[in-house]
Write a protein that holds these residues in place. Structure first.
Motif, PDB file in Angstrom:
ATOM      1  N   ILE A 325      -5.580  14.255  47.788  1.00 32.61           N
ATOM      2  CA  ILE A 325      -5.642  14.954  49.605  1.00 32.61           C
ATOM      3  C   ILE A 325      -3.909  16.056  48.932  1.00 32.61           C
ATOM      4  O   ILE A 325      -4.759  17.616  48.980  1.00 32.61           O
ATOM      5  CB  ILE A 325      -5.154  14.796  50.496  1.00 32.61           C
ATOM      6  CG1 ILE A 325      -6.714  14.385  50.553  1.00 32.61           C
ATOM      7  CG2 ILE A 325      -4.864  15.671  51.790  1.00 32.61           C
ATOM      8  CD1 ILE A 325      -6.428  13.443  52.170  1.00 32.61           C
ATOM      9  N   ILE A 326      -2.688  15.831  48.767  1.00 35.70           N
ATOM     10  CA  ILE A 326      -1.871  16.134  47.967  1.00 35.70           C
ATOM     11  C   ILE A 326      -2.191  17.356  46.873  1.00 35.70           C
ATOM     12  O   ILE A 326      -1.743  18.796  47.236  1.00 35.70           O
ATOM     13  CB  ILE A 326      -0.350  15.942  48.032  1.00 35.70           C
ATOM     14  CG1 ILE A 326      -0.226  14.492  49.194  1.00 35.70           C
ATOM     15  CG2 ILE A 326       0.398  16.264  47.754  1.00 35.70           C
ATOM     16  CD1 ILE A 326       0.909  13.293  48.364  1.00 35.70           C
ATOM     17  N   VAL A 327      -3.135  16.683  46.558  1.00 36.91           N
ATOM     18  CA  VAL A 327      -2.795  17.562  44.722  1.00 36.91           C
ATOM     19  C   VAL A 327      -3.407  18.937  45.590  1.00 36.91           C
ATOM     20  O   VAL A 327      -3.306  20.144  44.986  1.00 36.91           O
ATOM     21  CB  VAL A 327      -4.144  17.156  43.508  1.00 36.91           C
ATOM     22  CG1 VAL A 327      -3.891  18.542  42.873  1.00 36.91           C
ATOM     23  CG2 VAL A 327      -2.586  16.620  43.228  1.00 36.91           C
ATOM     24  N   VAL A 328      -4.999  18.536  46.286  1.00 38.88           N
ATOM     25  CA  VAL A 328      -5.732  19.687  46.776  1.00 38.88           C
ATOM     26  C   VAL A 328      -4.722  20.873  47.331  1.00 38.88           C
ATOM     27  O   VAL A 328      -5.175  22.455  47.360  1.00 38.88           O
ATOM     28  CB  VAL A 328      -7.159  19.370  47.634  1.00 38.88           C
ATOM     29  CG1 VAL A 328      -7.430  20.638  47.974  1.00 38.88           C
ATOM     30  CG2 VAL A 328      -8.615  18.481  46.645  1.00 38.88           C
ATOM     31  N   ALA A 329      -4.222  20.480  48.016  1.00 42.13           N
ATOM     32  CA  ALA A 329      -3.235  21.043  49.621  1.00 42.13           C
ATOM     33  C   ALA A 329      -2.477  21.435  48.372  1.00 42.13           C
ATOM     34  O   ALA A 329      -2.301  23.035  48.659  1.00 42.13           O
ATOM     35  CB  ALA A 329      -2.584  20.510  49.580  1.00 42.13           C
ATOM     36  N   VAL A 330      -2.145  21.590  47.333  1.00 38.52           N
ATOM     37  CA  VAL A 330      -0.703  22.136  46.233  1.00 38.52           C
ATOM     38  C   VAL A 330      -1.849  23.465  45.866  1.00 38.52           C
ATOM     39  O   VAL A 330      -1.681  24.528  45.915  1.00 38.52           O
ATOM     40  CB  VAL A 330      -0.484  21.760  46.126  1.00 38.52           C
ATOM     41  CG1 VAL A 330       0.722  22.399  44.351  1.00 38.52           C
ATOM     42  CG2 VAL A 330       0.490  20.586  46.614  1.00 38.52           C
TER      43      VAL A 330
END
Length: 349
Positions: A325-330
């Protein structure tokens, strides 16, 4: 006297004045992101209804479950408020979990508890604020990189907490401190109310005060802010003091939930707070972010954790999902539509 006759004007040749819709305005990015996050929360609730209908399709069961989610999110949420300010200004704070641990240990020593709950609360707030002040001075006036300064504080604060407690868990029997997590107002625990109050104050501070405008300006362009008359060093120091204060508040909330102070309290909180702020739309490069978005980010991660717990799933898989989720958000931040001129022109048409 001659009269000049103007040629008729074709209405089709007049410049078109079109009203720009709200969703095409640049300022609507936060609203669109927040609506998307609310959609994610609703999707998680739907998943809960499918996997655990006994909880999520029961009014009482759903209410009790969501109260637990809010209680679990409260301490991380308070820290995320302070972290959001720091990241908006272009900084980072890796020491929040360790500062929380140090504050929880300091306020639960036998000597501190002997003076009553008021001194316990004061001790936690003072320790958190002082630690944040040290971070701020080192970064703003010592010219240390925020990553290095807060990393050093993370190690030092955790070690000091271990030294004070002698690696033992310090139990508190104070009824007032314990009541913050157990007692409720209108069915909502006091720690959740504290979390909501801190979030509301953070929103006002960021959006309705000069302090908030200076924070955004420094994150956008610190040199231009300095030339505009903003004391960048002082503002930076105050931001880390604010982050430390939030750690002190969160320490009291953790002590009320666990009835103890320990050098292991707050482990991983720094990563959770940074992740929640990123999910909420706060740019790691600084200059943009919202308290509401960070609040929704905290709730999303807490809801995911709750779904794993109620379904008996291993938490290691949850960590993998959180990382994704963090990777997608960035990536969304890096490659949003506004970053591509040809896509922006297409949208304008």
């Amino acid at each position: 006297m001659s009269t000049t006759i103007e040629p008729p004007v074709d209405v089709h040749d007049r410049p078109r004045v079109t009203a720009q819709g709200f969703w095409q305005r640049e300022g609507s990015d936060h609203a669109k992101r927040n609506l998307a996050l609310i959609g994610v929360l609703l999707l998680l609730l739907i998943i809960g209804m499918i996997t655990r209908p006994d909880i999520f399709l029961s009014a009482s069961g759903l209410w009790q479950n969501e109260v637990v989610v809010l209680s679990q999110a409260s301490s991380i949420g308070v820290i995320t408020v302070g972290m959001t300010f720091v990241i908006i200004a272009g900084g980072i704070d890796l020491s929040v979990g360790a500062i929380l641990a140090l504050a929880s240990v300091w306020c639960t020593t036998v000597a501190t508890q002997s003076y009553g709950p008021a001194v316990m609360v004061f001790a936690a707030l003072a320790v958190g604020t002082l630690a944040g002040l040290v971070n701020g001075v080192l970064i703003a006036y010592g010219r240390l990189v925020a990553f290095i300064a807060t990393l050093a504080m993370m190690v030092s604060a955790r070690g000091l907490a271990q030294n004070i407690s002698q690696s033992h868990t310090q139990i508190t029997n104070d009824p007032f401190i314990r009541s913050l997590a157990s007692d409720k107002i209108l069915g909502v625990p006091y720690i959740v109310v504290i979390f909501l109050i801190v979030t509301a104050l953070g929103w006002v501070l960021l959006n309705r005060t000069t302090f908030g405008r200076r924070t955004v300006a420094i994150g956008g362009n610190p040199e231009a802010s300095r030339l505009a008359g903003i004391n960048v060093r002082l503002q930076t120091m105050l931001l880390y003091v604010l982050s430390g204060l939030c750690c002190g508040i969160a320490a009291i909330m953790v002590v009320s939930q666990t009835w103890s102070g320990s050098n292991t309290n707050g482990e991983g909180y720094e990563l959770s707070a940074i992740a929640a702020a990123i999910i909420g739309g706060t740019l790691l490069t600084g200059g943009r972010g919202t308290i509401v978005g960070s609040l929704l980010g905290v709730l999303i991660f807490s809801q995911i954790t709750n779904l794993f717990i109620v379904n008996g799933l291993p938490l290691d898989i949850q960590r993998v999902i959180n990382g994704g989720i963090i990777v997608v958000a960035v990536l969304v931040q890096q490659f949003r539509v506004g970053s591509f001129p040809f896509l922006k022109r297409t949208a304008a048409k």
